[in-house]
Scaffold this motif. Structure first.
Motif, PDB file in Angstrom:
ATOM      1  N   THR A  27      37.372  38.820  10.580  1.00  0.00           N
ATOM      2  CA  THR A  27      38.481  39.525  11.225  1.00  0.00           C
ATOM      3  C   THR A  27      38.265  41.030  11.210  1.00  0.00           C
ATOM      4  N   THR A  28      37.726  41.548  10.113  1.00  0.00           N
ATOM      5  CA  THR A  28      37.537  43.001  10.003  1.00  0.00           C
ATOM      6  C   THR A  28      36.526  43.535  11.006  1.00  0.00           C
ATOM      7  N   ASP A  29      35.682  42.671  11.542  1.00  0.00           N
ATOM      8  CA  ASP A  29      34.706  43.087  12.551  1.00  0.00           C
ATOM      9  C   ASP A  29      35.083  42.643  13.962  1.00  0.00           C
ATOM     10  N   PHE A  30      36.327  42.239  14.135  1.00  0.00           N
ATOM     11  CA  PHE A  30      36.773  41.740  15.430  1.00  0.00           C
ATOM     12  C   PHE A  30      36.529  42.747  16.549  1.00  0.00           C
ATOM     13  N   TYR A  31      36.677  44.030  16.259  1.00  0.00           N
ATOM     14  CA  TYR A  31      36.473  45.062  17.276  1.00  0.00           C
ATOM     15  C   TYR A  31      35.094  45.722  17.184  1.00  0.00           C
ATOM     16  N   ASN A  32      34.215  45.145  16.392  1.00  0.00           N
ATOM     17  CA  ASN A  32      32.847  45.647  16.293  1.00  0.00           C
ATOM     18  C   ASN A  32      32.051  45.026  17.443  1.00  0.00           C
ATOM     19  N   THR A  33      32.203  45.605  18.618  1.00  0.00           N
ATOM     20  CA  THR A  33      31.619  44.994  19.818  1.00  0.00           C
ATOM     21  C   THR A  33      30.104  44.904  19.746  1.00  0.00           C
ATOM     22  N   SER A  34      29.465  45.842  19.118  1.00  0.00           N
ATOM     23  CA  SER A  34      28.010  45.796  18.984  1.00  0.00           C
ATOM     24  C   SER A  34      27.580  44.564  18.193  1.00  0.00           C
ATOM     25  N   LEU A  35      28.229  44.330  17.060  1.00  0.00           N
ATOM     26  CA  LEU A  35      27.901  43.165  16.227  1.00  0.00           C
ATOM     27  C   LEU A  35      28.224  41.869  16.966  1.00  0.00           C
ATOM     28  N   LEU A  36      29.364  41.822  17.628  1.00  0.00           N
ATOM     29  CA  LEU A  36      29.739  40.628  18.385  1.00  0.00           C
ATOM     30  C   LEU A  36      28.735  40.329  19.501  1.00  0.00           C
ATOM     31  N   LYS A  37      28.359  41.354  20.248  1.00  0.00           N
ATOM     32  CA  LYS A  37      27.399  41.153  21.334  1.00  0.00           C
ATOM     33  C   LYS A  37      26.074  40.629  20.800  1.00  0.00           C
ATOM     34  N   GLN A  38      25.610  41.215  19.699  1.00  0.00           N
ATOM     35  CA  GLN A  38      24.348  40.765  19.111  1.00  0.00           C
ATOM     36  C   GLN A  38      24.459  39.331  18.591  1.00  0.00           C
ATOM     37  N   ALA A  39      25.599  38.982  18.028  1.00  0.00           N
ATOM     38  CA  ALA A  39      25.790  37.613  17.533  1.00  0.00           C
ATOM     39  C   ALA A  39      25.717  36.624  18.686  1.00  0.00           C
ATOM     40  N   PHE A  40      26.446  36.904  19.759  1.00  0.00           N
ATOM     41  CA  PHE A  40      26.445  35.993  20.908  1.00  0.00           C
ATOM     42  C   PHE A  40      25.090  35.967  21.620  1.00  0.00           C
ATOM     43  N   LYS A  41      24.368  37.062  21.564  1.00  0.00           N
ATOM     44  CA  LYS A  41      23.045  37.123  22.185  1.00  0.00           C
ATOM     45  C   LYS A  41      22.038  36.260  21.412  1.00  0.00           C
ATOM     46  N   ASN A  42      22.192  36.197  20.099  1.00  0.00           N
ATOM     47  CA  ASN A  42      21.185  35.563  19.247  1.00  0.00           C
ATOM     48  C   ASN A  42      21.517  34.163  18.774  1.00  0.00           C
ATOM     49  N   PHE A  43      22.782  33.730  18.913  1.00  0.00           N
ATOM     50  CA  PHE A  43      23.189  32.428  18.403  1.00  0.00           C
ATOM     51  C   PHE A  43      24.023  31.668  19.421  1.00  0.00           C
ATOM     52  N   ASP A  44      23.793  30.368  19.482  1.00  0.00           N
ATOM     53  CA  ASP A  44      24.623  29.494  20.309  1.00  0.00           C
ATOM     54  C   ASP A  44      25.962  29.236  19.649  1.00  0.00           C
ATOM     55  N   ASN A  45      25.985  29.243  18.321  1.00  0.00           N
ATOM     56  CA  ASN A  45      27.196  28.958  17.557  1.00  0.00           C
ATOM     57  C   ASN A  45      27.683  30.222  16.861  1.00  0.00           C
ATOM     58  N   VAL A  46      28.782  30.786  17.364  1.00  0.00           N
ATOM     59  CA  VAL A  46      29.387  31.973  16.764  1.00  0.00           C
ATOM     60  C   VAL A  46      30.849  31.665  16.514  1.00  0.00           C
ATOM     61  N   ILE A  47      31.252  31.821  15.265  1.00  0.00           N
ATOM     62  CA  ILE A  47      32.647  31.645  14.872  1.00  0.00           C
ATOM     63  C   ILE A  47      33.231  33.056  14.731  1.00  0.00           C
ATOM     64  N   VAL A  48      34.348  33.290  15.402  1.00  0.00           N
ATOM     65  CA  VAL A  48      35.007  34.596  15.303  1.00  0.00           C
ATOM     66  C   VAL A  48      36.356  34.385  14.650  1.00  0.00           C
ATOM     67  N   SER A  49      36.543  34.988  13.497  1.00  0.00           N
ATOM     68  CA  SER A  49      37.798  34.869  12.761  1.00  0.00           C
ATOM     69  C   SER A  49      38.826  35.813  13.358  1.00  0.00           C
ATOM     70  N   THR A  50      40.053  35.341  13.462  1.00  0.00           N
ATOM     71  CA  THR A  50      41.127  36.189  14.003  1.00  0.00           C
ATOM     72  C   THR A  50      42.296  36.293  13.043  1.00  0.00           C
ATOM     73  N   GLY A  51      42.141  35.860  11.821  1.00  0.00           N
ATOM     74  CA  GLY A  51      43.211  35.950  10.836  1.00  0.00           C
ATOM     75  C   GLY A  51      42.626  35.928   9.449  1.00  0.00           C
ATOM     76  N   GLY A  52      43.458  36.153   8.468  1.00  0.00           N
ATOM     77  CA  GLY A  52      42.878  36.053   7.119  1.00  0.00           C
ATOM     78  C   GLY A  52      43.542  36.889   6.130  1.00  0.00           C
TER      79      GLY A  52
END
Length: 130
Positions: free
Chosen positions: A105-130
């Motif tokens: 959740t703390t990296d929800f707005y870390n677009t660079s990390l998110l883009k790299q995760a989706f670029k490199n992995f088919d399975n990405v879990i994004v937490s939205t609470g916690g």
């Protein structure tokens, strides 16, 4: 793929490679489809002046430990996911053939990390609470 049961190891390994292996083995024999564990590097989570920096530092393990954990899980025919907190942990997860990653959740707005995760992995879990 339908419902997937993921055994959460989190930081329960406490920086101890033997404990990490035992927790992963327990997750595997439990019948879970996958194991998820936090791939911690202190510098990705906080600055050295943070009061709990040393705690996070104590959770760090060598790359060879992570490689062995992935091998154990894959040899058992299961999947392994890592919570990643920055470029270093994401790159390591990719290089050791993790099956996916979780972005907290703390990296929800870390677009660079998110883009790299989706670029490199088919399975990405994004937490939205916690």
């Amino acid at each position: 793929m339908g419902t997937e049961i993921i055994a959460e190891v989190a930081q329960g390994y406490e920086g101890d490679p033997k404990l990490a292996q035992l927790l992963v083995q327990g997750a595997l024999i439990s019948g879970a489809d996958a194991v998820k564990i936090q791939l911690v590097f202190a510098d990705e989570l906080c600055v050295p002046s943070y009061p709990y920096y040393d705690l996070f530092k104590s959770l760090e393990m060598s790359d060879s430990v992570w490689i062995d954990l992935v091998k154990s899980v894959h040899d058992f025919g299961k999947r392994i996911y890592f919570d990643v907190y920055g470029e270093r942990s994401l790159a390591l997860a990719k290089s050791i053939d993790a099956d996916g990653v979780k972005i907290s959740t703390t990296d929800f707005y870390n677009t660079s990390l998110l883009k790299q995760a989706f670029k490199n992995f088919d399975n990405v879990i994004v937490s939205t609470g916690g």
